[in-house]
Scaffold this motif. Structure first.
Motif, PDB file in Angstrom:
ATOM      1  N   GLN A  47      -9.144-121.898 -16.363  1.00 46.18           N
ATOM      2  CA  GLN A  47      -8.758-122.696 -15.191  1.00 46.18           C
ATOM      3  C   GLN A  47      -9.117-124.160 -15.395  1.00 46.18           C
ATOM      4  O   GLN A  47      -9.717-124.803 -14.544  1.00 46.18           O
ATOM      5  N   GLU A  48      -8.768-124.654 -16.554  1.00 50.49           N
ATOM      6  CA  GLU A  48      -9.181-126.015 -16.898  1.00 50.49           C
ATOM      7  C   GLU A  48      -8.514-127.042 -15.974  1.00 50.49           C
ATOM      8  O   GLU A  48      -7.330-126.967 -15.707  1.00 50.49           O
ATOM      9  N   PRO A  49      -9.287-127.991 -15.464  1.00 52.23           N
ATOM     10  CA  PRO A  49      -8.697-128.959 -14.541  1.00 52.23           C
ATOM     11  C   PRO A  49      -7.702-129.872 -15.251  1.00 52.23           C
ATOM     12  O   PRO A  49      -7.898-130.236 -16.398  1.00 52.23           O
ATOM     13  N   LYS A  50      -6.655-130.222 -14.546  1.00 50.28           N
ATOM     14  CA  LYS A  50      -5.710-131.193 -15.075  1.00 50.28           C
ATOM     15  C   LYS A  50      -6.397-132.552 -15.033  1.00 50.28           C
ATOM     16  O   LYS A  50      -7.089-132.874 -14.066  1.00 50.28           O
ATOM     17  N   GLU A  51      -6.225-133.326 -16.067  1.00 50.00           N
ATOM     18  CA  GLU A  51      -6.884-134.624 -16.122  1.00 50.00           C
ATOM     19  C   GLU A  51      -5.969-135.653 -16.772  1.00 50.00           C
ATOM     20  O   GLU A  51      -5.159-135.331 -17.635  1.00 50.00           O
ATOM     21  N   ASN A  55      -9.929-125.694  -7.602  1.00 48.96           N
ATOM     22  CA  ASN A  55     -10.451-124.721  -6.650  1.00 48.96           C
ATOM     23  C   ASN A  55      -9.601-123.458  -6.736  1.00 48.96           C
ATOM     24  O   ASN A  55      -8.375-123.547  -6.791  1.00 48.96           O
ATOM     25  N   PRO A  56     -10.247-122.266  -6.775  1.00 50.60           N
ATOM     26  CA  PRO A  56      -9.468-121.022  -6.965  1.00 50.60           C
ATOM     27  C   PRO A  56      -8.480-120.720  -5.840  1.00 50.60           C
ATOM     28  O   PRO A  56      -7.488-120.038  -6.053  1.00 50.60           O
ATOM     29  N   LYS A 104      -7.373-123.279  -3.371  1.00 44.21           N
ATOM     30  CA  LYS A 104      -6.677-124.427  -2.781  1.00 44.21           C
ATOM     31  C   LYS A 104      -6.038-125.294  -3.857  1.00 44.21           C
ATOM     32  O   LYS A 104      -6.634-125.544  -4.904  1.00 44.21           O
ATOM     33  N   ASP A 105      -4.860-125.789  -3.553  1.00 43.99           N
ATOM     34  CA  ASP A 105      -4.191-126.748  -4.419  1.00 43.99           C
ATOM     35  C   ASP A 105      -4.869-128.113  -4.237  1.00 43.99           C
ATOM     36  O   ASP A 105      -5.485-128.374  -3.201  1.00 43.99           O
ATOM     37  N   PHE A 106      -4.743-128.988  -5.256  1.00 45.80           N
ATOM     38  CA  PHE A 106      -5.396-130.307  -5.154  1.00 45.80           C
ATOM     39  C   PHE A 106      -4.906-131.084  -3.938  1.00 45.80           C
ATOM     40  O   PHE A 106      -5.607-131.925  -3.391  1.00 45.80           O
ATOM     41  N   THR A 107      -3.664-130.799  -3.492  1.00 45.46           N
ATOM     42  CA  THR A 107      -3.096-131.523  -2.342  1.00 45.46           C
ATOM     43  C   THR A 107      -3.797-131.160  -1.029  1.00 45.46           C
ATOM     44  O   THR A 107      -3.653-131.866  -0.033  1.00 45.46           O
ATOM     45  N   GLU A 108      -4.560-130.058  -1.042  1.00 47.63           N
ATOM     46  CA  GLU A 108      -5.284-129.631   0.167  1.00 47.63           C
ATOM     47  C   GLU A 108      -6.723-130.129   0.177  1.00 47.63           C
ATOM     48  O   GLU A 108      -7.477-129.857   1.114  1.00 47.63           O
ATOM     49  N   LEU A 109      -7.108-130.854  -0.861  1.00 46.52           N
ATOM     50  CA  LEU A 109      -8.489-131.337  -0.995  1.00 46.52           C
ATOM     51  C   LEU A 109      -8.497-132.865  -1.137  1.00 46.52           C
ATOM     52  O   LEU A 109      -7.501-133.455  -1.559  1.00 46.52           O
ATOM     53  N   THR A 164     -22.005-126.834 -10.510  1.00 47.19           N
ATOM     54  CA  THR A 164     -21.984-127.618  -9.264  1.00 47.19           C
ATOM     55  C   THR A 164     -21.028-128.806  -9.350  1.00 47.19           C
ATOM     56  O   THR A 164     -21.212-129.810  -8.663  1.00 47.19           O
ATOM     57  N   THR A 165     -20.003-128.700 -10.200  1.00 50.05           N
ATOM     58  CA  THR A 165     -19.036-129.814 -10.285  1.00 50.05           C
ATOM     59  C   THR A 165     -18.363-130.046  -8.941  1.00 50.05           C
ATOM     60  O   THR A 165     -18.043-129.102  -8.213  1.00 50.05           O
ATOM     61  N   TRP A 166     -18.139-131.304  -8.620  1.00 48.13           N
ATOM     62  CA  TRP A 166     -17.500-131.663  -7.359  1.00 48.13           C
ATOM     63  C   TRP A 166     -16.001-131.318  -7.364  1.00 48.13           C
ATOM     64  O   TRP A 166     -15.352-131.378  -6.323  1.00 48.13           O
ATOM     65  N   LEU A 167     -15.472-130.926  -8.529  1.00 48.35           N
ATOM     66  CA  LEU A 167     -14.054-130.564  -8.590  1.00 48.35           C
ATOM     67  C   LEU A 167     -13.742-129.320  -7.764  1.00 48.35           C
ATOM     68  O   LEU A 167     -12.586-129.060  -7.454  1.00 48.35           O
ATOM     69  N   GLN A 168     -14.774-128.567  -7.399  1.00 46.81           N
ATOM     70  CA  GLN A 168     -14.569-127.416  -6.516  1.00 46.81           C
ATOM     71  C   GLN A 168     -14.101-127.874  -5.133  1.00 46.81           C
ATOM     72  O   GLN A 168     -13.478-127.108  -4.402  1.00 46.81           O
TER      73      GLN A 168
END
Length: 441
Positions: free
Chosen positions: A25-29, A51-52, A54-59, A94-98
């Protein structure tokens, strides 16, 4: 102003001999440079939320501003504090990407992988720093339209908090005018250099109350703090920065080298530089910026990370110009920005202050002192409120922090944390992020 140049990655380079592994589930960067002025190049690195459910558009999107000035967010904040991987290239729990997408930026220009082609182009004051950041943010939101409507927050640490206050106010004005399209929601000032004098004046009492100074030491620290106060009262800010370095030396001598970033961690003295020119600035730089560039992080950034990014010019070394960044900002360093925080509050922008209990350089007592000076009409109501204990989870019985909020102002007292709150108390920092961005109460 140059175009937005960007690179993308689907894999993470490990330190081991060129092995490439795909993280689950590597983050897109994405990353790139923005020319904020002619011959002044700012490096940025964006991770999309991972986030498992939520899509990034919801965060939300969070901009992280590191301190120094001259410490690299793309390096230190990313690999030591809140990014997806630690400096061993292992996933961070504890990455904030969650809870958010994270935008790291190496600012002011000359910090980290950012660089200038001409030494006359370093920023010398907050106005210049803010101006460059506004060019960057304008280009960023124009180039990545998917983030224009997503709630946007600025989180910061140390000198980054001073920069964040200035950027937040200017960004708010730009959004009002319609010159930048973004959904700006607020700023969080972590262990922030908002009022240098209030920090300095609280050093002696704080160290004394924690048994790190005796009566004699307290008298010496108080005397040099008074010298700094006199210099600031006379608007002699360059002198105040010099005396600030002297105050730190007095503290080190009296406390057997207490660590300014966490009073419970022993400090090993730096080897003194032979350079006679700007010796006091050299020592300050070594104490506060070079620390963020420990050799292991230095090797990571100038080795595997540079290779992965593929757009760093050969002549640019990560952190190579950071000392000049620091020295160019010396005259501005001790100036307070309490008035900017007042303007943010008056504009109804959400302002959060968070501070680590074990931090000395920007101790909590000093933060509370400048907050008492705010002209914000609701300050009295905020002050009357009782704080509330916070726990990292419903099962936990240990108090992780205290919290108080009123209208658009909030304060977090983070226990067992030093200057780098997310590095010391990762779970609590993540919970705080969720509270500030209204994902959790």
């Amino acid at each position: 102003m140059g175009p937005l140049r960007a690179g993308t990655a689907l894999s993470v380079l490990l330190l081991a001999a060129g092995i490439v592994l795909r993280q689950p589930q590597e983050p897109k960067e994405v990353w790139g440079y923005v020319d904020v002025r002619s011959k002044a190049h700012m490096f940025w690195w964006l991770y999309y939320a991972n986030n498992p459910t939520k899509d990034f558009t919801e965060l939300p999107l969070v901009l992280w501003l590191q301190g120094g000035p001259g410490a690299s967010g793309c390096g230190y904040g990313n690999f030591e504090e809140i990014g997806p991987l630690d400096k061993e290239m292992k996933p961070r729990n504890t990455t904030w990407l969650q809870a958010a997408s994270i935008l790291f930026v190496d600012n002011p220009v000359g910090t980290g992988f950012s660089y200038v082609d001409d030494c006359s182009l370093f920023a010398q004051n907050l106005t210049a720093v803010v101006s460059d950041m506004m060019v960057f943010l304008g280009e960023f939101f124009k180039g990545r339209t998917e983030f224009q409507t997503i709630p946007f927050y600025i989180f910061s640490e140390s000198y980054g908090g001073k920069m964040a206050a200035g950027v937040a106010l200017e960004l708010h004005n730009a959004v009002q005018k319609g010159t930048i399209k973004c959904n700006f929601m607020g700023a969080a000032l972590g262990d922030s250099w908002i009022s240098p004098l209030d920090s300095v004046l609280s050093w002696g009492p704080y160290l004394y109350s924690t048994s790190l100074l005796d009566d004699n030491g307290l008298a010496e620290v108080t005397a040099v703090a008074k010298e700094i106060m006199d210099a600031i009262n006379k608007n002699q800010y360059g002198l105040a920065t010099e005396l600030w370095g002297k105050a730190e030396s007095v503290i080190e001598e009296n406390t057997d080298n207490v660590n300014f970033y966490n009073i419970l961690t022993k400090e090993v003295p730096e080897v003194k530089s032979d350079e006679k020119e700007n010796l006091h600035l050299m020592r300050l730089y070594q104490r506060h910026v070079r620390k963020m560039h420990q050799s292991s992080l230095d090797e990571l950034m100038n080795g595997p990370i540079r290779k992965k990014l593929m757009i760093i010019p050969d002549c640019v070394k990560w952190g190579g110009q950071s000392r000049q960044v620091f020295e160019n900002m010396a005259e501005d360093f001790m100036k307070p920005v309490i008035d900017i925080v007042d303007q943010l509050l008056a504009a109804n922008i959400s302002v959060t202050v968070y501070n680590g209990q074990l931090d000395l350089i920007v101790d909590t007592m000093g933060q509370e002192a400048w907050i008492r000076k705010l002209k914000w009409p609701d300050l009295e109501q905020f002050s009357k409120k009782r704080w509330k204990a916070l726990y990292v989870s419903p099962e936990s019985t240990e108090t992780a922090a205290f919290h108080k909020a009123y209208e658009n102002f909030a304060f977090f007292w983070i226990l067992k944390a030093g200057h780098m709150v997310p590095a010391d108390q990762g779970e609590m920092a993540l919970k705080m992020l969720r509270m500030v961005t209204q994902q959790q109460h």
